[in-house]
Write a protein that holds these residues in place. Sequence first.
Motif, short mmCIF file in Angstrom:
data_model
loop_
_atom_site.label_atom_id
_atom_site.label_comp_id
_atom_site.label_asym_id
_atom_site.label_seq_id
_atom_site.Cartn_x
_atom_site.Cartn_y
_atom_site.Cartn_z
N LYS A 103 46.53 -0.52 5.79
CA LYS A 103 45.92 -0.07 4.52
C LYS A 103 44.90 -1.07 3.97
O LYS A 103 44.79 -1.25 2.76
CB LYS A 103 46.99 0.21 3.45
N ARG A 104 44.20 -1.73 4.86
CA ARG A 104 43.09 -2.60 4.44
C ARG A 104 41.81 -1.76 4.56
O ARG A 104 41.53 -1.23 5.65
CB ARG A 104 43.01 -3.84 5.32
N THR A 105 41.04 -1.66 3.49
CA THR A 105 39.92 -0.72 3.48
C THR A 105 38.54 -1.38 3.51
O THR A 105 37.55 -0.70 3.73
CB THR A 105 40.00 0.18 2.23
N ILE A 106 38.50 -2.68 3.27
CA ILE A 106 37.21 -3.38 3.21
C ILE A 106 37.25 -4.58 4.16
O ILE A 106 38.20 -5.35 4.13
CB ILE A 106 36.89 -3.86 1.78
N VAL A 107 36.23 -4.71 4.99
CA VAL A 107 36.14 -5.89 5.86
C VAL A 107 34.83 -6.60 5.59
O VAL A 107 33.79 -5.98 5.40
CB VAL A 107 36.28 -5.51 7.36
N ARG A 108 34.92 -7.91 5.52
CA ARG A 108 33.75 -8.74 5.27
C ARG A 108 33.58 -9.77 6.38
O ARG A 108 34.55 -10.19 7.02
CB ARG A 108 33.88 -9.48 3.93
N CYS A 109 32.35 -10.20 6.57
CA CYS A 109 32.07 -11.36 7.41
C CYS A 109 30.70 -11.88 7.02
O CYS A 109 29.98 -11.23 6.24
CB CYS A 109 32.13 -11.01 8.90
N VAL A 110 30.35 -13.06 7.50
CA VAL A 110 29.05 -13.65 7.16
C VAL A 110 28.40 -14.18 8.43
O VAL A 110 29.08 -14.44 9.42
CB VAL A 110 29.20 -14.82 6.13
N THR A 111 27.09 -14.30 8.38
CA THR A 111 26.38 -14.92 9.49
C THR A 111 25.16 -15.66 8.92
O THR A 111 24.77 -15.47 7.77
CB THR A 111 25.97 -13.88 10.55
N SER A 112 24.56 -16.49 9.75
CA SER A 112 23.35 -17.21 9.33
C SER A 112 22.16 -16.25 9.34
O SER A 112 22.04 -15.40 10.23
CB SER A 112 23.11 -18.37 10.30
N PRO A 113 21.25 -16.37 8.36
CA PRO A 113 20.08 -15.48 8.35
C PRO A 113 19.16 -15.67 9.55
O PRO A 113 18.34 -14.79 9.84
CB PRO A 113 19.36 -15.84 7.04
N ILE A 114 19.29 -16.78 10.28
CA ILE A 114 18.45 -16.96 11.48
C ILE A 114 19.07 -16.31 12.72
O ILE A 114 18.43 -16.22 13.76
CB ILE A 114 18.15 -18.45 11.78
N ASN A 115 20.33 -15.83 12.59
CA ASN A 115 21.00 -15.24 13.75
C ASN A 115 20.70 -13.74 13.83
O ASN A 115 21.51 -12.89 13.44
CB ASN A 115 22.51 -15.50 13.65
N LYS A 116 19.52 -13.42 14.34
CA LYS A 116 19.05 -12.03 14.38
C LYS A 116 19.95 -11.14 15.25
O LYS A 116 20.16 -9.97 14.95
CB LYS A 116 17.62 -11.97 14.93
N GLY A 117 20.49 -11.72 16.33
CA GLY A 117 21.37 -10.94 17.20
C GLY A 117 22.62 -10.49 16.46
O GLY A 117 23.06 -9.35 16.57
N SER A 118 23.20 -11.41 15.69
CA SER A 118 24.40 -11.09 14.92
C SER A 118 24.11 -10.05 13.84
O SER A 118 24.90 -9.12 13.62
CB SER A 118 24.95 -12.37 14.29
N ILE A 119 22.95 -10.20 13.18
CA ILE A 119 22.58 -9.24 12.13
C ILE A 119 22.41 -7.84 12.73
O ILE A 119 22.92 -6.85 12.20
CB ILE A 119 21.30 -9.71 11.41
N ARG B 25 23.87 -17.74 4.04
CA ARG B 25 24.62 -16.73 4.78
C ARG B 25 24.20 -15.31 4.39
O ARG B 25 23.99 -15.04 3.20
CB ARG B 25 26.13 -16.87 4.53
N VAL B 26 24.10 -14.45 5.39
CA VAL B 26 24.00 -13.01 5.18
C VAL B 26 25.43 -12.50 5.01
O VAL B 26 26.30 -12.82 5.83
CB VAL B 26 23.32 -12.32 6.38
N LEU B 27 25.67 -11.74 3.93
CA LEU B 27 27.03 -11.26 3.65
C LEU B 27 27.14 -9.79 4.05
O LEU B 27 26.45 -8.92 3.51
CB LEU B 27 27.35 -11.41 2.15
N PHE B 28 28.05 -9.51 4.99
CA PHE B 28 28.27 -8.14 5.46
C PHE B 28 29.54 -7.56 4.85
O PHE B 28 30.53 -8.26 4.67
CB PHE B 28 28.45 -8.12 6.99
N VAL B 29 29.49 -6.26 4.61
CA VAL B 29 30.68 -5.56 4.15
C VAL B 29 30.73 -4.19 4.82
O VAL B 29 29.67 -3.58 5.08
CB VAL B 29 30.71 -5.44 2.60
N LYS B 30 31.93 -3.74 5.12
CA LYS B 30 32.11 -2.40 5.71
C LYS B 30 33.37 -1.78 5.13
O LYS B 30 34.40 -2.45 5.02
CB LYS B 30 32.22 -2.50 7.24
N HIS B 31 33.26 -0.52 4.77
CA HIS B 31 34.43 0.21 4.27
C HIS B 31 35.04 0.98 5.44
O HIS B 31 34.32 1.66 6.17
CB HIS B 31 34.02 1.15 3.13
#
Lengths: 162, 162
Positions: free
Chosen positions: B100-116, B149-155
């Motif tokens: 029942k976890r509905t939100i996932v977050r992670c971060v990456t460096s703004p220079i890491n284009k592959g990760s983005i 950091r670029v901050l990612f979120v996904k529901h």
Amino acid sequence: MHIRNVKPTDYPTIISSLNQWWGGRKMSDMLPKLFLEHFCETSFIVARDDQIIGFLIGFFSPTITDEAYIHFVGVHPDYRMQGIGQTLYDRFFEIMRQNKRTIVRCVTSPINKGSIAFHTRMGFQIEPQETQMDGVPYYADYDGVGEHRVLFVKHISQDRGL
Amino acid sequence: MHIRNVKPTDYPTIISSLNQWWGGRKMSDMLPKLFLEHFCETSFIVARDDQIIGFLIGFFSPTITDEAYIHFVGVHPDYRMQGIGQTLYDRFFEIMRQNKRTIVRCVTSPINKGSIAFHTRMGFQIEPQETQMDGVPYYADYDGVGEHRVLFVKHISQDRGL
């Protein structure tokens, strides 16, 4: 002087303090902001006149359900030897008791004699290892190649008086 | 090829792989062994013929009880673009649904284009910020001074099909 839980907005202050308190070493890789976002109930600040002078970052292990882990502790150099570290650890032990966590672990570098002495005073035991430095057992390459660690463990009595 | 939970004894292999996979940068400060000791239920390995070719280290936030966080993901350079990252993320999303976890977050460096690009393909959204690099919003000094950091979120939908 008072103690309270950490909050995410403490992060910039803590991380800039850390680099100063540790004599210029870059510490932010070891303490990313995630610890202040997600482990607030088990992490504490000591503040004096709104200045952060000490902190403890810990968590309860999800995998080992009777264990807790202390990841990072720092005290401002001007406020050492005044019981601030002990205040932080005692608060952590107290919330362990409240949550039926009986074992607490942490690690330090074998060259950090101050940390080893502090943890021994706080009742931690050093786990036996095959390798030793100046008579102190350490786990070779624990946190990666060349990153040796002294492994501490302490059993927390449910009775506060013991 | 199979996927399984991490265990503490995977650490030396993972950490030595990391330093190679990331082109010689020292990564062990960012991934101390504690993550493989205490977050085993939420962290996974992809192995082929007993060789670790990918891993994901994540946890469920104790503070934010509907959130999960992905701290570190790595895939062997020879096995990229084969869906191993997606396999790891899909497994993590699946245990989020089960818990029942509905939100996932992670971060990456703004220079890491592959990760983005990868996180965008996986359905993550980038959180808006005042600062941008090449059109990508990032949180300045998120993980310390200069550590943007670029901050990612996904529901995560509870319905597996969506």
